[in-house]
Design a protein around this motif. Sequence first.
Motif, PDB file in Angstrom:
ATOM      1  N   TRP A   4       0.728  -1.108   0.047  1.00  0.00           N
ATOM      2  CA  TRP A   4      -0.147  -0.133   0.132  1.00  0.00           C
ATOM      3  C   TRP A   4       0.888   1.459  -0.102  1.00  0.00           C
ATOM      4  N   VAL A   5       1.869   1.349   0.754  1.00  0.00           N
ATOM      5  CA  VAL A   5       2.707   2.557   1.155  1.00  0.00           C
ATOM      6  C   VAL A   5       3.572   2.639  -0.197  1.00  0.00           C
ATOM      7  N   LEU A   6       4.235   1.501  -0.638  1.00  0.00           N
ATOM      8  CA  LEU A   6       5.167   1.562  -1.792  1.00  0.00           C
ATOM      9  C   LEU A   6       4.431   2.142  -2.892  1.00  0.00           C
ATOM     10  N   THR A   7       3.267   1.694  -3.168  1.00  0.00           N
ATOM     11  CA  THR A   7       2.471   1.862  -4.346  1.00  0.00           C
ATOM     12  C   THR A   7       1.995   3.450  -4.473  1.00  0.00           C
ATOM     13  N   GLY A   8       1.757   3.972  -3.208  1.00  0.00           N
ATOM     14  CA  GLY A   8       1.440   5.442  -2.860  1.00  0.00           C
ATOM     15  C   GLY A   8       2.769   6.264  -3.284  1.00  0.00           C
ATOM     16  N   LEU A   9       3.834   5.881  -2.599  1.00  0.00           N
ATOM     17  CA  LEU A   9       5.312   6.448  -2.708  1.00  0.00           C
ATOM     18  C   LEU A   9       5.514   6.497  -4.142  1.00  0.00           C
ATOM     19  N   ALA A  10       5.565   5.300  -4.946  1.00  0.00           N
ATOM     20  CA  ALA A  10       6.041   5.412  -6.061  1.00  0.00           C
ATOM     21  C   ALA A  10       4.941   6.323  -7.172  1.00  0.00           C
ATOM     22  N   THR A  11       3.707   6.282  -6.956  1.00  0.00           N
ATOM     23  CA  THR A  11       2.848   7.278  -7.732  1.00  0.00           C
ATOM     24  C   THR A  11       3.252   8.721  -7.355  1.00  0.00           C
ATOM     25  N   GLY A  12       3.472   9.249  -5.998  1.00  0.00           N
ATOM     26  CA  GLY A  12       3.642  10.441  -5.651  1.00  0.00           C
ATOM     27  C   GLY A  12       4.853  10.954  -6.333  1.00  0.00           C
ATOM     28  N   LEU A  13       5.963  10.159  -6.238  1.00  0.00           N
ATOM     29  CA  LEU A  13       7.493  10.332  -6.722  1.00  0.00           C
ATOM     30  C   LEU A  13       7.197  10.651  -8.266  1.00  0.00           C
ATOM     31  N   TRP A  14       6.451   9.638  -8.876  1.00  0.00           N
ATOM     32  CA  TRP A  14       6.314   9.690 -10.264  1.00  0.00           C
ATOM     33  C   TRP A  14       5.669  11.089 -10.792  1.00  0.00           C
ATOM     34  N   MET A  15       4.560  11.541  -9.706  1.00  0.00           N
ATOM     35  CA  MET A  15       4.112  13.028 -10.033  1.00  0.00           C
ATOM     36  C   MET A  15       5.059  13.940 -10.178  1.00  0.00           C
ATOM     37  N   ILE A  65       0.090  12.730   0.350  1.00  0.00           N
ATOM     38  CA  ILE A  65      -1.111  12.303   0.368  1.00  0.00           C
ATOM     39  C   ILE A  65      -1.338  10.748  -0.534  1.00  0.00           C
ATOM     40  N   ALA A  66      -0.368  10.606  -1.359  1.00  0.00           N
ATOM     41  CA  ALA A  66      -0.376   9.415  -2.109  1.00  0.00           C
ATOM     42  C   ALA A  66       0.294   8.170  -1.340  1.00  0.00           C
ATOM     43  N   VAL A  67       0.878   8.513  -0.279  1.00  0.00           N
ATOM     44  CA  VAL A  67       1.122   7.344   0.506  1.00  0.00           C
ATOM     45  C   VAL A  67       0.117   6.804   1.509  1.00  0.00           C
ATOM     46  N   ILE A  68      -0.677   7.711   1.797  1.00  0.00           N
ATOM     47  CA  ILE A  68      -1.711   7.488   2.772  1.00  0.00           C
ATOM     48  C   ILE A  68      -2.915   6.767   1.989  1.00  0.00           C
ATOM     49  N   GLY A 115      -2.428   5.345  -0.918  1.00  0.00           N
ATOM     50  CA  GLY A 115      -2.027   3.980  -1.568  1.00  0.00           C
ATOM     51  C   GLY A 115      -2.628   3.684  -2.910  1.00  0.00           C
ATOM     52  N   PRO A 116      -3.038   2.493  -3.316  1.00  0.00           N
ATOM     53  CA  PRO A 116      -3.442   2.103  -4.837  1.00  0.00           C
ATOM     54  C   PRO A 116      -4.578   3.130  -5.093  1.00  0.00           C
ATOM     55  N   LEU A 117      -5.252   3.776  -4.156  1.00  0.00           N
ATOM     56  CA  LEU A 117      -6.669   4.286  -4.569  1.00  0.00           C
ATOM     57  C   LEU A 117      -5.910   5.797  -5.134  1.00  0.00           C
ATOM     58  N   PHE A 118      -4.711   6.106  -5.003  1.00  0.00           N
ATOM     59  CA  PHE A 118      -4.079   7.563  -5.445  1.00  0.00           C
ATOM     60  C   PHE A 118      -3.870   7.245  -6.894  1.00  0.00           C
ATOM     61  N   VAL A 119      -3.774   6.093  -7.475  1.00  0.00           N
ATOM     62  CA  VAL A 119      -3.190   5.808  -8.929  1.00  0.00           C
ATOM     63  C   VAL A 119      -4.131   6.428  -9.850  1.00  0.00           C
ATOM     64  N   PRO A 120      -5.473   6.345  -9.817  1.00  0.00           N
ATOM     65  CA  PRO A 120      -6.356   6.990 -10.844  1.00  0.00           C
ATOM     66  C   PRO A 120      -6.449   8.507 -10.806  1.00  0.00           C
ATOM     67  N   ILE A 121      -6.255   8.863  -9.441  1.00  0.00           N
ATOM     68  CA  ILE A 121      -6.323  10.501  -9.136  1.00  0.00           C
ATOM     69  C   ILE A 121      -4.905  10.889  -9.762  1.00  0.00           C
ATOM     70  N   ALA A 122      -3.910  10.505  -9.568  1.00  0.00           N
ATOM     71  CA  ALA A 122      -2.739  10.745 -10.276  1.00  0.00           C
ATOM     72  C   ALA A 122      -2.877  11.105 -11.708  1.00  0.00           C
ATOM     73  N   PHE A 123      -3.380   9.630 -12.355  1.00  0.00           N
ATOM     74  CA  PHE A 123      -3.579   9.783 -13.900  1.00  0.00           C
ATOM     75  C   PHE A 123      -4.503  11.069 -14.301  1.00  0.00           C
TER      76      PHE A 123
END
Length: 230
Positions: A13-24, A36-39, A41-49
């Motif tokens: 959960w945390v690593l998915t959010g961290l990777a997505t936040g760093l990608w942004m 926010i992405a770390v909190i 997690g995977p729920l943030f992926v569609p938000i980021a896209f």
Amino acid sequence: MNWTALWVFIGVWVLTGLATGLWMARKGHDPRWTLIAVILGPLFVPIAFERIERNPRSVTSEPVAMWGAGGEESGGLRVMVGFDGSKEAEQALHTARQLFAPGGGVLELVAVVSYDDASDIDSEVLAGAKERLEAAASGSEEVPVGYAVIAGPAGQSLRWFATEQHADVLVIGKRGRGMSNRMLGSVAAYLTEHCPVPVLVVDPAEHASTDDKQSAPVAMRVPAEEVEGP
């Protein structure tokens, strides 16, 4: 309760959010999204896209009238300087003035901010960037100076703007801060490899200041297609 499975779930959960936040952040967005992405997690992926912006864009500018003229009309080179207010950027500007002002060059100072700061009219980062650019531009009397703020990843944004504005040369410091810790080594490396405009990288001397008469060491990369002969 299976604690191993729980910790694996939390880790993923945390690593998915961290990777997505760093990608942004690498794509030019505010690094604070990472928290926010770390909190989420995977729920943030569609938000980021959904939120991610794909292309750099101009935020504001005060160009010099002669900038749009050709080399012969303006009387000199059109010189773009990546400027974030750091001592390295100050030295890059100082060097650009020394090298190009005597020949009638026209300078444009360019600051890079995140997409999020560019969209926030109350952003302190955006306001600070404008203030630094205005101060640097008004402090130059020996050469015409304009400025611009652009949004996006620093390297890609500077490449896009230098190409879009038909700059003759792009001058950057070897390091920077904030959005430009990307105007640091990684950005310098990106620009020297990918920018179609000749890139001048200024490596500040250890004790150099903008008032010193001694110029900092520089390294310049010219695109191969602009070099004549074997």
